[in-house]
Design an enzyme around this catalytic site. Sequence first.
Site, PDB file in Angstrom:
ATOM      1  N   SER A 103       0.823  -1.209   0.000  1.00 20.85           N
ATOM      2  CA  SER A 103       0.000   0.000   0.000  1.00 20.85           C
ATOM      3  C   SER A 103       0.862   1.266   0.000  1.00 20.85           C
ATOM      4  CB  SER A 103      -0.907   0.018   1.236  1.00 20.85           C
ATOM      5  OG  SER A 103      -1.648  -1.173   1.316  1.00 20.85           O
TER       6      SER A 103
HETATM    7  N1  SAM Z   1      -0.911  -4.199   3.780  1.00 22.07           N
HETATM    8  C1  SAM Z   1      -0.148  -4.761   2.708  1.00 22.07           C
HETATM    9  C2  SAM Z   1       1.224  -4.229   2.658  1.00 22.07           C
HETATM   10  O1  SAM Z   1       1.543  -3.349   3.446  1.00 22.07           O
HETATM   11  O2  SAM Z   1       1.996  -4.725   1.823  1.00 22.07           O
HETATM   12  C3  SAM Z   1      -0.809  -4.518   1.384  1.00 22.07           C
HETATM   13  C4  SAM Z   1      -1.810  -5.496   1.078  1.00 22.07           C
HETATM   14  S1  SAM Z   1      -2.431  -5.608  -0.541  1.00 22.07           S
HETATM   15  C5  SAM Z   1      -3.052  -4.004  -0.880  1.00 22.07           C
HETATM   16  C6  SAM Z   1      -3.858  -6.581  -0.139  1.00 22.07           C
HETATM   17  C7  SAM Z   1      -3.554  -8.001   0.256  1.00 22.07           C
HETATM   18  O3  SAM Z   1      -4.749  -8.611   0.711  1.00 22.07           O
HETATM   19  C8  SAM Z   1      -3.027  -8.866  -0.870  1.00 22.07           C
HETATM   20  O4  SAM Z   1      -1.808  -9.422  -0.520  1.00 22.07           O
HETATM   21  C9  SAM Z   1      -4.121  -9.922  -1.054  1.00 22.07           C
HETATM   22  O5  SAM Z   1      -3.629 -11.186  -1.450  1.00 22.07           O
HETATM   23  C10 SAM Z   1      -4.698  -9.962   0.345  1.00 22.07           C
HETATM   24  N2  SAM Z   1      -6.035 -10.521   0.457  1.00 22.07           N
HETATM   25  C11 SAM Z   1      -7.107 -10.346  -0.360  1.00 22.07           C
HETATM   26  N3  SAM Z   1      -8.167 -11.037   0.106  1.00 22.07           N
HETATM   27  C12 SAM Z   1      -7.761 -11.664   1.249  1.00 22.07           C
HETATM   28  C13 SAM Z   1      -8.395 -12.511   2.202  1.00 22.07           C
HETATM   29  N4  SAM Z   1      -9.663 -12.869   2.086  1.00 22.07           N
HETATM   30  N5  SAM Z   1      -7.651 -12.955   3.236  1.00 22.07           N
HETATM   31  C14 SAM Z   1      -6.362 -12.619   3.385  1.00 22.07           C
HETATM   32  N6  SAM Z   1      -5.705 -11.811   2.523  1.00 22.07           N
HETATM   33  C15 SAM Z   1      -6.393 -11.328   1.476  1.00 22.07           C
END
Ligand code: SAM
Length: 204
Positions: free
Chosen positions: A52
Amino acid sequence: MVEEQLRGRDIVDERVLAAMERVPRELFVPEGERHRAYADAALPIGHGQTISQPYMVARIAEALGLSGGEKVLDVGTGSGYQAAVLAELADEVHTIERIPELAEQARKNFAAAGYDRVQVHLGDGSLGLPEEAPFGAIAVAAAAPGLPELLYEQLEPRGRLAVPVGGRWGQRLEVIVRSPEGPAVVHSVPCRFVPLVGEQGFRK
Ligand code: SAM
């Protein structure tokens, strides 16, 4: 990054600003992206996912109003960067990711950056982490079509949930407090996140 992108906008919590200064963001981005680790942007981390934008990470951390003793759940580990920032602000951090390769890389990133005490879980974070609940705060870094009720239910009384809510291409980051009268929205700003894929999220 801290002066221009965070303090220069509207991040005012000194604990959050200090946390953002301490976490080495370059250790959470793939090697090929390190030259832009401190850019004012989300960056690709593989598997169609992103780390992010620094401002959004700070915004979520500030909105959770952590004082230091909380147990926190971070949904959507991605690179692990948000969880590392939360680990600077709270006592115990659990983070959950659905893509095994990203969870594995995040473990390596935590080890390299010295955040080994962050506990990484693999699974559908839209269902929360009932075995570790309740949480003082929950941060969701992926967009849900509506308020994920199971996450709300895993909050302590007065606990806070930050979650992007809306369609696939645009949402509002909502901050919700658990109160005896039900969910109270205390903060809502426009944002854009990748979808939360799971039972309480989008189906694909
Ligand atoms: N906070 C993270 C960082 O600082 O790098 C960024 C995360 S990215 C914007 C969103 C993440 O949510 C992705 O890695 C995606 O695979 C994960 N994601 C999506 N749906 C999910 C779920 N149901 N459970 C766990 N992770 C999930």
